[in-house]
Scaffold this motif. Structure first.
Motif, PDB file in Angstrom:
ATOM      1  N   GLN A   1    -107.727 -50.571 -72.382  1.00  0.00           N
ATOM      2  CA  GLN A   1    -108.221 -48.858 -71.729  1.00  0.00           C
ATOM      3  C   GLN A   1    -106.079 -48.322 -72.632  1.00  0.00           C
ATOM      4  O   GLN A   1    -105.817 -49.479 -72.209  1.00  0.00           O
ATOM      5  CB  GLN A   1    -107.357 -48.923 -70.574  1.00  0.00           C
ATOM      6  N   VAL A   2    -106.036 -46.686 -72.536  1.00  0.00           N
ATOM      7  CA  VAL A   2    -105.619 -47.252 -73.548  1.00  0.00           C
ATOM      8  C   VAL A   2    -103.575 -46.400 -72.494  1.00  0.00           C
ATOM      9  O   VAL A   2    -104.072 -46.533 -71.475  1.00  0.00           O
ATOM     10  CB  VAL A   2    -104.944 -45.022 -73.844  1.00  0.00           C
ATOM     11  N   ARG A   3    -102.915 -46.962 -72.807  1.00  0.00           N
ATOM     12  CA  ARG A   3    -101.264 -47.563 -71.568  1.00  0.00           C
ATOM     13  C   ARG A   3    -100.012 -46.831 -72.968  1.00  0.00           C
ATOM     14  O   ARG A   3    -100.219 -47.025 -73.929  1.00  0.00           O
ATOM     15  CB  ARG A   3    -101.100 -48.417 -71.239  1.00  0.00           C
ATOM     16  N   VAL A   4     -99.703 -45.617 -71.875  1.00  0.00           N
ATOM     17  CA  VAL A   4     -98.529 -45.753 -71.731  1.00  0.00           C
ATOM     18  C   VAL A   4     -96.946 -45.637 -71.708  1.00  0.00           C
ATOM     19  O   VAL A   4     -96.933 -46.832 -70.610  1.00  0.00           O
ATOM     20  CB  VAL A   4     -98.170 -43.794 -72.099  1.00  0.00           C
ATOM     21  N   LEU A   5     -96.143 -46.855 -72.432  1.00  0.00           N
ATOM     22  CA  LEU A   5     -95.632 -47.381 -71.915  1.00  0.00           C
ATOM     23  C   LEU A   5     -93.685 -47.219 -71.943  1.00  0.00           C
ATOM     24  O   LEU A   5     -93.427 -46.807 -73.380  1.00  0.00           O
ATOM     25  CB  LEU A   5     -95.016 -49.119 -72.466  1.00  0.00           C
ATOM     26  N   GLU A   6     -93.210 -46.216 -70.812  1.00  0.00           N
ATOM     27  CA  GLU A   6     -91.391 -45.678 -71.472  1.00  0.00           C
ATOM     28  C   GLU A   6     -90.918 -47.721 -71.241  1.00  0.00           C
ATOM     29  O   GLU A   6     -91.266 -48.326 -70.351  1.00  0.00           O
ATOM     30  CB  GLU A   6     -91.081 -44.826 -70.732  1.00  0.00           C
ATOM     31  N   SER A   7     -89.488 -47.231 -72.220  1.00  0.00           N
ATOM     32  CA  SER A   7     -88.678 -48.616 -71.854  1.00  0.00           C
ATOM     33  C   SER A   7     -87.016 -48.144 -72.306  1.00  0.00           C
ATOM     34  O   SER A   7     -87.278 -47.264 -72.607  1.00  0.00           O
ATOM     35  CB  SER A   7     -88.864 -49.165 -72.916  1.00  0.00           C
ATOM     36  N   GLY A   8     -86.275 -48.791 -72.075  1.00  0.00           N
ATOM     37  CA  GLY A   8     -84.685 -48.080 -71.953  1.00  0.00           C
ATOM     38  C   GLY A   8     -84.400 -47.587 -70.435  1.00  0.00           C
ATOM     39  O   GLY A   8     -82.524 -47.675 -70.909  1.00  0.00           O
ATOM     40  N   GLY A   9     -84.304 -47.701 -69.853  1.00  0.00           N
ATOM     41  CA  GLY A   9     -83.904 -47.157 -68.894  1.00  0.00           C
ATOM     42  C   GLY A   9     -83.281 -48.518 -68.203  1.00  0.00           C
ATOM     43  O   GLY A   9     -83.259 -49.696 -68.724  1.00  0.00           O
ATOM     44  N   GLY A  10     -81.725 -48.000 -67.670  1.00  0.00           N
ATOM     45  CA  GLY A  10     -81.444 -48.229 -66.303  1.00  0.00           C
ATOM     46  C   GLY A  10     -80.195 -47.710 -65.871  1.00  0.00           C
ATOM     47  O   GLY A  10     -80.401 -46.436 -65.608  1.00  0.00           O
TER      48      GLY A  10
ATOM     49  N   ALA B   1     -97.716 -46.190 -77.655  1.00  0.00           N
ATOM     50  CA  ALA B   1     -98.971 -46.151 -76.545  1.00  0.00           C
ATOM     51  C   ALA B   1     -99.460 -47.169 -77.308  1.00  0.00           C
ATOM     52  O   ALA B   1     -99.480 -47.425 -77.964  1.00  0.00           O
ATOM     53  CB  ALA B   1     -99.698 -44.761 -77.087  1.00  0.00           C
ATOM     54  N   SER B   2    -100.582 -48.109 -76.376  1.00  0.00           N
ATOM     55  CA  SER B   2    -101.247 -49.152 -77.077  1.00  0.00           C
ATOM     56  C   SER B   2    -103.404 -49.285 -76.159  1.00  0.00           C
ATOM     57  O   SER B   2    -103.060 -47.763 -75.239  1.00  0.00           O
ATOM     58  CB  SER B   2    -100.712 -50.611 -76.447  1.00  0.00           C
ATOM     59  N   GLY B   3    -103.649 -49.935 -77.200  1.00  0.00           N
ATOM     60  CA  GLY B   3    -104.824 -49.513 -76.062  1.00  0.00           C
ATOM     61  C   GLY B   3    -106.074 -49.109 -76.895  1.00  0.00           C
ATOM     62  O   GLY B   3    -107.038 -49.183 -76.452  1.00  0.00           O
ATOM     63  N   GLY B   4    -105.926 -49.078 -78.027  1.00  0.00           N
ATOM     64  CA  GLY B   4    -106.906 -48.475 -78.949  1.00  0.00           C
ATOM     65  C   GLY B   4    -105.983 -47.911 -80.637  1.00  0.00           C
ATOM     66  O   GLY B   4    -104.819 -48.351 -80.794  1.00  0.00           O
ATOM     67  N   ILE B   5    -106.622 -47.149 -81.365  1.00  0.00           N
ATOM     68  CA  ILE B   5    -106.497 -46.974 -82.743  1.00  0.00           C
ATOM     69  C   ILE B   5    -106.542 -45.402 -82.520  1.00  0.00           C
ATOM     70  O   ILE B   5    -107.001 -44.420 -82.457  1.00  0.00           O
ATOM     71  CB  ILE B   5    -107.378 -47.368 -83.620  1.00  0.00           C
ATOM     72  N   PHE B   6    -104.916 -44.876 -82.325  1.00  0.00           N
ATOM     73  CA  PHE B   6    -104.954 -43.085 -82.005  1.00  0.00           C
ATOM     74  C   PHE B   6    -103.588 -42.677 -83.225  1.00  0.00           C
ATOM     75  O   PHE B   6    -102.490 -43.239 -83.670  1.00  0.00           O
ATOM     76  CB  PHE B   6    -105.322 -42.711 -80.653  1.00  0.00           C
ATOM     77  N   THR B   7    -103.288 -41.630 -82.682  1.00  0.00           N
ATOM     78  CA  THR B   7    -102.382 -40.542 -83.697  1.00  0.00           C
ATOM     79  C   THR B   7    -101.910 -39.686 -82.357  1.00  0.00           C
ATOM     80  O   THR B   7    -102.586 -39.729 -81.767  1.00  0.00           O
ATOM     81  CB  THR B   7    -102.889 -40.014 -84.643  1.00  0.00           C
TER      82      THR B   7
ATOM     83  N   TYR C   1     -90.606 -39.499 -67.761  1.00  0.00           N
ATOM     84  CA  TYR C   1     -91.791 -40.202 -67.946  1.00  0.00           C
ATOM     85  C   TYR C   1     -92.047 -39.721 -69.921  1.00  0.00           C
ATOM     86  O   TYR C   1     -91.253 -38.578 -69.718  1.00  0.00           O
ATOM     87  CB  TYR C   1     -92.982 -39.456 -67.216  1.00  0.00           C
ATOM     88  N   CYS C   2     -92.502 -40.312 -69.959  1.00  0.00           N
ATOM     89  CA  CYS C   2     -93.065 -39.883 -71.633  1.00  0.00           C
ATOM     90  C   CYS C   2     -95.049 -38.791 -71.315  1.00  0.00           C
ATOM     91  O   CYS C   2     -94.992 -39.961 -70.868  1.00  0.00           O
ATOM     92  CB  CYS C   2     -93.047 -40.824 -72.613  1.00  0.00           C
ATOM     93  N   ASN C   3     -94.089 -38.696 -72.011  1.00  0.00           N
ATOM     94  CA  ASN C   3     -96.231 -37.478 -72.244  1.00  0.00           C
ATOM     95  C   ASN C   3     -97.007 -37.442 -73.506  1.00  0.00           C
ATOM     96  O   ASN C   3     -96.838 -35.926 -73.767  1.00  0.00           O
ATOM     97  CB  ASN C   3     -95.553 -36.031 -71.322  1.00  0.00           C
ATOM     98  N   PRO C   4     -97.208 -37.736 -73.861  1.00  0.00           N
ATOM     99  CA  PRO C   4     -97.440 -37.841 -75.408  1.00  0.00           C
ATOM    100  C   PRO C   4     -98.847 -37.640 -75.510  1.00  0.00           C
ATOM    101  O   PRO C   4    -100.237 -37.619 -74.712  1.00  0.00           O
ATOM    102  CB  PRO C   4     -97.489 -39.157 -76.026  1.00  0.00           C
ATOM    103  N   ASN C   5     -99.893 -36.708 -75.785  1.00  0.00           N
ATOM    104  CA  ASN C   5    -100.918 -36.305 -76.752  1.00  0.00           C
ATOM    105  C   ASN C   5    -101.424 -37.381 -77.461  1.00  0.00           C
ATOM    106  O   ASN C   5    -100.578 -36.928 -79.222  1.00  0.00           O
ATOM    107  CB  ASN C   5    -100.406 -34.772 -77.440  1.00  0.00           C
ATOM    108  N   LEU C   6    -102.567 -37.784 -77.256  1.00  0.00           N
ATOM    109  CA  LEU C   6    -103.475 -38.983 -78.320  1.00  0.00           C
ATOM    110  C   LEU C   6    -104.050 -38.747 -79.133  1.00  0.00           C
ATOM    111  O   LEU C   6    -105.390 -38.160 -77.904  1.00  0.00           O
ATOM    112  CB  LEU C   6    -103.347 -40.049 -77.775  1.00  0.00           C
TER     113      LEU C   6
END
Length: 119
Positions: A1-10, A24-30, A94-99
């Motif tokens: 399952q593809v997941r997009v993770l943002e970090s660094g807020g505060g 992004a995690s959960g697969g091999i992609f560009t 929010y991050c919104n990538p094209n994978l």
């Protein structure tokens, strides 16, 4: 399952800086083009910054000069450096990538990361 993770807020004081990251995690992609959005309480989601695969960037006028979007294609990550933060920058980002997984190209959303700027 593809997941997009943002970090660094505060929480940061006005005039301070934060650096958001997107991966992004959960697969091999560009990772192709990537947009960063933000949504303040009671407001619509707003496009803040964009970067193409080649590195071309665009910003909403309110963050120009203060924010910098960048990417590391080797690490498949995108960052948003935010300087001179103002209380009005407070929002969930929010991050919104094209994978691209070799077969399909589609947009994904992360869960968002909270940025709070105190005056």
């Amino acid at each position: 399952q593809v997941r997009v993770l943002e970090s660094g807020g505060g929480l940061v004081q006005a005039g301070g800086s934060l650096r958001l990251s997107c991966a992004a995690s959960g697969g091999i992609f560009t990772i192709g083009d990537v947009d960063w959005y933000r949504q303040a309480s009671g407001n619509q989601r707003e496009l803040v910054a964009s970067i193409t695969r080649a590195g071309s960037t665009n910003y909403v006028d309110s963050v120009k000069v203060r924010f910098t979007i960048s990417r590391d294609n080797a690490r498949n990550t995108v960052s948003l450096q935010m300087n001179s933060l103002k209380p009005e920058d407070t929002a969930v980002y929010y991050c919104n990538p094209n994978l691209y997984n070799g077969l399909t190209l589609r947009r994904y959303w992360g869960q968002g990361t909270q940025v709070t700027v105190s005056s």
